[in-house]
Design an enzyme around this catalytic site. Structure first.
Site, PDB file in Angstrom:
ATOM      1  N   LYS A  43       0.811  -1.217   0.000  1.00 36.34           N
ATOM      2  CA  LYS A  43       0.000   0.000   0.000  1.00 36.34           C
ATOM      3  C   LYS A  43       0.846   1.270   0.000  1.00 36.34           C
ATOM      4  O   LYS A  43       0.511   2.251  -0.668  1.00 36.34           O
ATOM      5  CB  LYS A  43      -0.967  -0.011   1.178  1.00 36.34           C
ATOM      6  CG  LYS A  43      -2.130  -0.967   1.019  1.00 36.34           C
ATOM      7  CD  LYS A  43      -3.078  -0.886   2.195  1.00 36.34           C
ATOM      8  CE  LYS A  43      -4.324  -1.735   1.942  1.00 36.34           C
ATOM      9  NZ  LYS A  43      -5.129  -1.209   0.822  1.00 36.34           N
ATOM     10  N   ASN A 187     -12.780   2.391   2.449  1.00 33.95           N
ATOM     11  CA  ASN A 187     -13.881   1.935   1.600  1.00 33.95           C
ATOM     12  C   ASN A 187     -15.115   1.677   2.467  1.00 33.95           C
ATOM     13  O   ASN A 187     -15.072   1.805   3.696  1.00 33.95           O
ATOM     14  CB  ASN A 187     -13.485   0.709   0.772  1.00 33.95           C
ATOM     15  CG  ASN A 187     -13.156  -0.512   1.615  1.00 33.95           C
ATOM     16  OD1 ASN A 187     -13.722  -0.729   2.697  1.00 33.95           O
ATOM     17  ND2 ASN A 187     -12.240  -1.341   1.126  1.00 33.95           N
ATOM     18  N   THR A 224     -15.094   5.303  -0.117  1.00 31.49           N
ATOM     19  CA  THR A 224     -15.229   4.849  -1.504  1.00 31.49           C
ATOM     20  C   THR A 224     -16.228   3.700  -1.590  1.00 31.49           C
ATOM     21  O   THR A 224     -16.347   2.884  -0.671  1.00 31.49           O
ATOM     22  CB  THR A 224     -13.877   4.408  -2.076  1.00 31.49           C
ATOM     23  OG1 THR A 224     -13.355   3.313  -1.310  1.00 31.49           O
ATOM     24  CG2 THR A 224     -12.876   5.563  -2.043  1.00 31.49           C
ATOM     25  N   GLY A 226     -16.505   1.668  -4.619  1.00 29.94           N
ATOM     26  CA  GLY A 226     -16.207   0.969  -5.858  1.00 29.94           C
ATOM     27  C   GLY A 226     -16.691   1.746  -7.060  1.00 29.94           C
ATOM     28  O   GLY A 226     -16.507   2.965  -7.167  1.00 29.94           O
ATOM     29  N   ARG A 228     -19.474   2.771  -7.756  1.00 32.72           N
ATOM     30  CA  ARG A 228     -20.515   3.769  -7.465  1.00 32.72           C
ATOM     31  C   ARG A 228     -19.932   5.133  -7.120  1.00 32.72           C
ATOM     32  O   ARG A 228     -20.673   6.107  -7.001  1.00 32.72           O
ATOM     33  CB  ARG A 228     -21.406   3.287  -6.319  1.00 32.72           C
ATOM     34  CG  ARG A 228     -22.045   1.937  -6.559  1.00 32.72           C
ATOM     35  CD  ARG A 228     -23.242   1.692  -5.670  1.00 32.72           C
ATOM     36  NE  ARG A 228     -23.012   1.936  -4.269  1.00 32.72           N
ATOM     37  CZ  ARG A 228     -22.456   1.058  -3.423  1.00 32.72           C
ATOM     38  NH1 ARG A 228     -22.047  -0.128  -3.870  1.00 32.72           N
ATOM     39  NH2 ARG A 228     -22.304   1.343  -2.145  1.00 32.72           N
ATOM     40  N   GLY A 229     -18.614   5.220  -6.935  1.00 31.95           N
ATOM     41  CA  GLY A 229     -18.003   6.503  -6.628  1.00 31.95           C
ATOM     42  C   GLY A 229     -17.614   6.612  -5.176  1.00 31.95           C
ATOM     43  O   GLY A 229     -17.197   5.636  -4.539  1.00 31.95           O
ATOM     44  N   GLY A 255      -7.700   1.145  -4.776  1.00 29.52           N
ATOM     45  CA  GLY A 255      -7.892   2.006  -3.613  1.00 29.52           C
ATOM     46  C   GLY A 255      -6.651   2.818  -3.292  1.00 29.52           C
ATOM     47  O   GLY A 255      -6.749   3.975  -2.852  1.00 29.52           O
ATOM     48  N   ASP A 256      -5.472   2.231  -3.514  1.00 32.80           N
ATOM     49  CA  ASP A 256      -4.229   2.957  -3.288  1.00 32.80           C
ATOM     50  C   ASP A 256      -4.062   4.078  -4.301  1.00 32.80           C
ATOM     51  O   ASP A 256      -3.597   5.177  -3.966  1.00 32.80           O
ATOM     52  CB  ASP A 256      -3.034   2.001  -3.364  1.00 32.80           C
ATOM     53  CG  ASP A 256      -3.125   0.878  -2.350  1.00 32.80           C
ATOM     54  OD1 ASP A 256      -3.660   1.111  -1.252  1.00 32.80           O
ATOM     55  OD2 ASP A 256      -2.669  -0.242  -2.659  1.00 32.80           O
ATOM     56  N   HIS A 289      -6.582  -2.063 -16.228  1.00 37.46           N
ATOM     57  CA  HIS A 289      -5.321  -2.724 -16.552  1.00 37.46           C
ATOM     58  C   HIS A 289      -4.939  -3.661 -15.406  1.00 37.46           C
ATOM     59  O   HIS A 289      -5.252  -3.398 -14.241  1.00 37.46           O
ATOM     60  CB  HIS A 289      -4.232  -1.686 -16.784  1.00 37.46           C
ATOM     61  CG  HIS A 289      -4.582  -0.707 -17.867  1.00 37.46           C
ATOM     62  ND1 HIS A 289      -4.323  -0.938 -19.194  1.00 37.46           N
ATOM     63  CD2 HIS A 289      -5.208   0.494 -17.804  1.00 37.46           C
ATOM     64  CE1 HIS A 289      -4.761   0.084 -19.915  1.00 37.46           C
ATOM     65  NE2 HIS A 289      -5.308   0.968 -19.094  1.00 37.46           N
TER      66      HIS A 289
END
EC number: 2.7.1.15
Length: 310
Positions: A43, A187, A224, A226, A228-229, A255-256, A289
């Site tokens: 991370k 998250n 966060t 995912g 959905r913003g 997430g990082d 990616h």
């Protein structure tokens, strides 16, 4: 005070061993991998590389082992322009390792062996204090010991740097450290766990998640969700930031990338909602990616994506 760096990250470095699978195994089950790859991760290193590729002047405080993986990680950081003077070689431990499976849906499952990351100490933070004092933003992640996280948070506060706290994985922190988080970045699952640990109910509504984290002590918060913003909350303002439609190939490290982009934009003087909008675009670009660091875009690649809020 002149701030020579935009961002100093305090956190972990891992070598990522990633297996591509059709689906994740059930307990006791063996599944076949269609591919296996090795790449740089962790991370802390992920955030440092993601920010550096976006143009942030970045340094990393962390530990690797005195092994080939450690040398590879340091080489990768330097190739992206990350300052590594306080990324230490540990002679008595191996480099941290993450075992990752990525399903065809893009969702991942991760097992981490901390190794040298577990030996990053408050003494290391004390030696890095001049570095932290040179940064506009200090970002701290929780794959290193809690006492080290606390030392880094206090050093950032004393130097006048803004503290971004990525409380992942969730651990219990002293109230004054949580109160210094500006923002606390988690998250939706981590937000639920933090609120439960603090005796709070999970509220209805995405913006309410971020507001609830402020209510238990954080100066500001980003949650966060995912695709959905995200939702942000700070004094006098709380709002939802929409997601960007994209087809996910691999969510590892997204997430990082998001947290790094938030810290980068805050170092440039953006408001928290503005920073989250930029971070949403960076995160959406990264999941298209495979891998963590291999997926992180340059600023030009982000600018080339349609619909970027500028």
């Amino acid at each position: 005070m002149t701030r020579e760096l935009d961002l100093v990250v305090v956190g972990s470095l891992n070598v990522d061993l990633t297996a591509a699978v059709r689906r994740h195994p059930q307990p006791g089950e063996t599944v076949s991998a269609t591919a296996l790859s090795t790449s740089a991760g962790g991370k802390g290193a992920n955030q440092a590389v993601a920010a550096a590729r976006l143009g942030a002047r970045t340094a990393l405080v962390g530990r690797v082992g005195a092994d080939a993986h450690g040398e590879d990680l340091l080489t990768a950081l330097r190739a992206d322009g990350v300052e590594t003077a306080h990324t230490l070689r540990d002679e008595s431990e191996s480099t941290g390792t993450a075992l990752i499976s990525v399903a065809s849906s893009g969702e991942n499952s991760i097992i981490v062996s901390a190794a040298a990351n577990a030996r990053l100490s408050p003494d290391d933070i004390a030696r890095a204090r001049p570095l932290l004092a040179s940064a506009r933003v200090v970002s701290v992640v929780l794959e290193v010991p809690v006492e080290t996280v606390c030392a880094a948070a206090r050093a950032a506060l004393e130097s006048g740097a803004r503290l971004a706290l990525n409380l992942s994985p969730v651990v219990d922190l002293p109230a004054e450290v949580l109160a210094a988080a500006d923002p606390l970045i988690v998250n939706e699952h981590e937000a639920r766990e933090i609120l439960q640990r603090n005796g709070s109910q999970l509220p209805d509504g995405e913006v309410a998640h971020a507001e609830a984290l402020r209510a238990i002590g954080a100066r500001s918060a980003v949650v966060t969700f995912g695709a959905r913003g995200s939702a942000v909350a700070e004094p006098g303002r709380a709002e939802r930031v929409p997601g960007v439609p994209t087809e996910a190939v691999d969510t590892t490290g997204a997430g990082d990338a998001f947290a790094a982009a938030v810290a980068w934009r805050l170092s440039r003087g953006d408001s928290l909602p503005e920073a989250a909008r930029w971070a949403t675009r960076v995160g959406a670009r990264s999941v298209q990616h495979p891998g963590a660091q291999p997926s992180y875009p340059t600023l030009q690649q982000v600018l080339d994506e349609p619909g970027l809020p500028v």
